[in-house]
Design an enzyme around this catalytic site. Sequence first.
Site, PDB file in Angstrom:
ATOM      1  N   HIS A 234       0.824  -1.333  -0.161  1.00 37.92           N
ATOM      2  CA  HIS A 234       0.254  -0.185   0.153  1.00 37.92           C
ATOM      3  C   HIS A 234       1.111   1.216  -0.046  1.00 37.92           C
ATOM      4  CE1 HIS A 234      -3.348   2.487   1.052  1.00 37.92           C
ATOM      5  NE2 HIS A 234      -2.772   2.977   2.163  1.00 37.92           N
TER       6      HIS A 234
ATOM      7  N   ASP B   6      -3.131   8.910   4.099  1.00 39.52           N
ATOM      8  CA  ASP B   6      -3.213   7.551   3.737  1.00 39.52           C
ATOM      9  C   ASP B   6      -4.544   7.627   3.216  1.00 39.52           C
ATOM     10  OD1 ASP B   6      -3.608   4.806   3.891  1.00 39.52           O
ATOM     11  OD2 ASP B   6      -3.079   4.451   5.761  1.00 39.52           O
TER      12      ASP B   6
ATOM     13  N   CYS C  93      -4.121   3.269  -4.491  1.00 37.80           N
ATOM     14  CA  CYS C  93      -3.500   3.915  -3.470  1.00 37.80           C
ATOM     15  C   CYS C  93      -2.311   4.898  -4.041  1.00 37.80           C
ATOM     16  CB  CYS C  93      -2.897   3.030  -2.446  1.00 37.80           C
ATOM     17  SG  CYS C  93      -1.853   1.564  -2.835  1.00 37.80           S
TER      18      CYS C  93
END
Length: 305
Positions: free
Chosen positions: A192, A209, A262
């Site tokens: 990620h 994030d 992401c």
Amino acid sequence: MMLIYLVKVLNIFACGVKFVVNLIRNVVMRTRSSTNQALNVRNSPSTRKKSRNILMSNISDLVERFNSIALQEGSYPELTAEQEEEIEKALHGGPNTDTIITRFHLIITRADVSTLAGDNRLNDQIINFYMNLLVERNAADPHLPRLYTMNTFFVPKLLSAGHTALRRWTRKVDLFAHDLILVPVHIAGLDHWCMAIVDLGQHSIRYYDSLGGGRPNGQVLDALERYLRDESLDKRGRPLERPNFEKRHMGECPRQEFSNDCGVFSCAFAEHEARRVAVKGFGQGQMAYFRRKMVYEISKGRLLT
């Protein structure tokens, strides 16, 4: 894929409605006092003409202001037919081994660019190249923050070996002469991407994030803070005047809905921060567009925004 485009269309429609409502509200508020003053005078043709001119002037001014801040509100330039052709050529114009562009000591192949297609996960080459495009853009504009970027291998090396193993990486660079330092962060266990922004002017480290979560990545934030302290001692021969940074987990940042976006979100976080505009106004519905926009920008070696 149809769901992505449906969400995108609905988002554009909602933004358009919001803008029209706000535009009308502002026009009414801004013209009310002027028009009332004019109507207190005899309702002559010249007075009515003056009122119309006031109204049209205010509308024109508001539209101009909207256009000038469009990028700051999350609106991006529409890709032209010619640009779409170039995007298709970069993605499908030959073997995956073809070199698309070579810059910043990086070789970008069609295989690399293809990580921006569909719902693929971005690789290190694409993220590193894009970060360097941001640095290059800002260097050419004195009104934008002075940027430096770490590459995607910086954080793993920092966590495993500390500042000592990274001393040579900045032997010709004064990090503290910059305003912002972009730090891509790869969470290996989750595969990620996140983005950390070291803001030397505000003495803070912001962590983005797109998966959200209520707890900051303390390991990375603390390691970056220690690195900056060590870097000051090593390169400048003195400790930081303020050794403790404000470490912020940006919990309200845009969120991803699909697992492989992401990297695109992280690049978008960095791009907004690099322009000093609010990291908002985009979401999952814009990811298909962002991917194609990045294909064009990387293949041409220049940003559209």
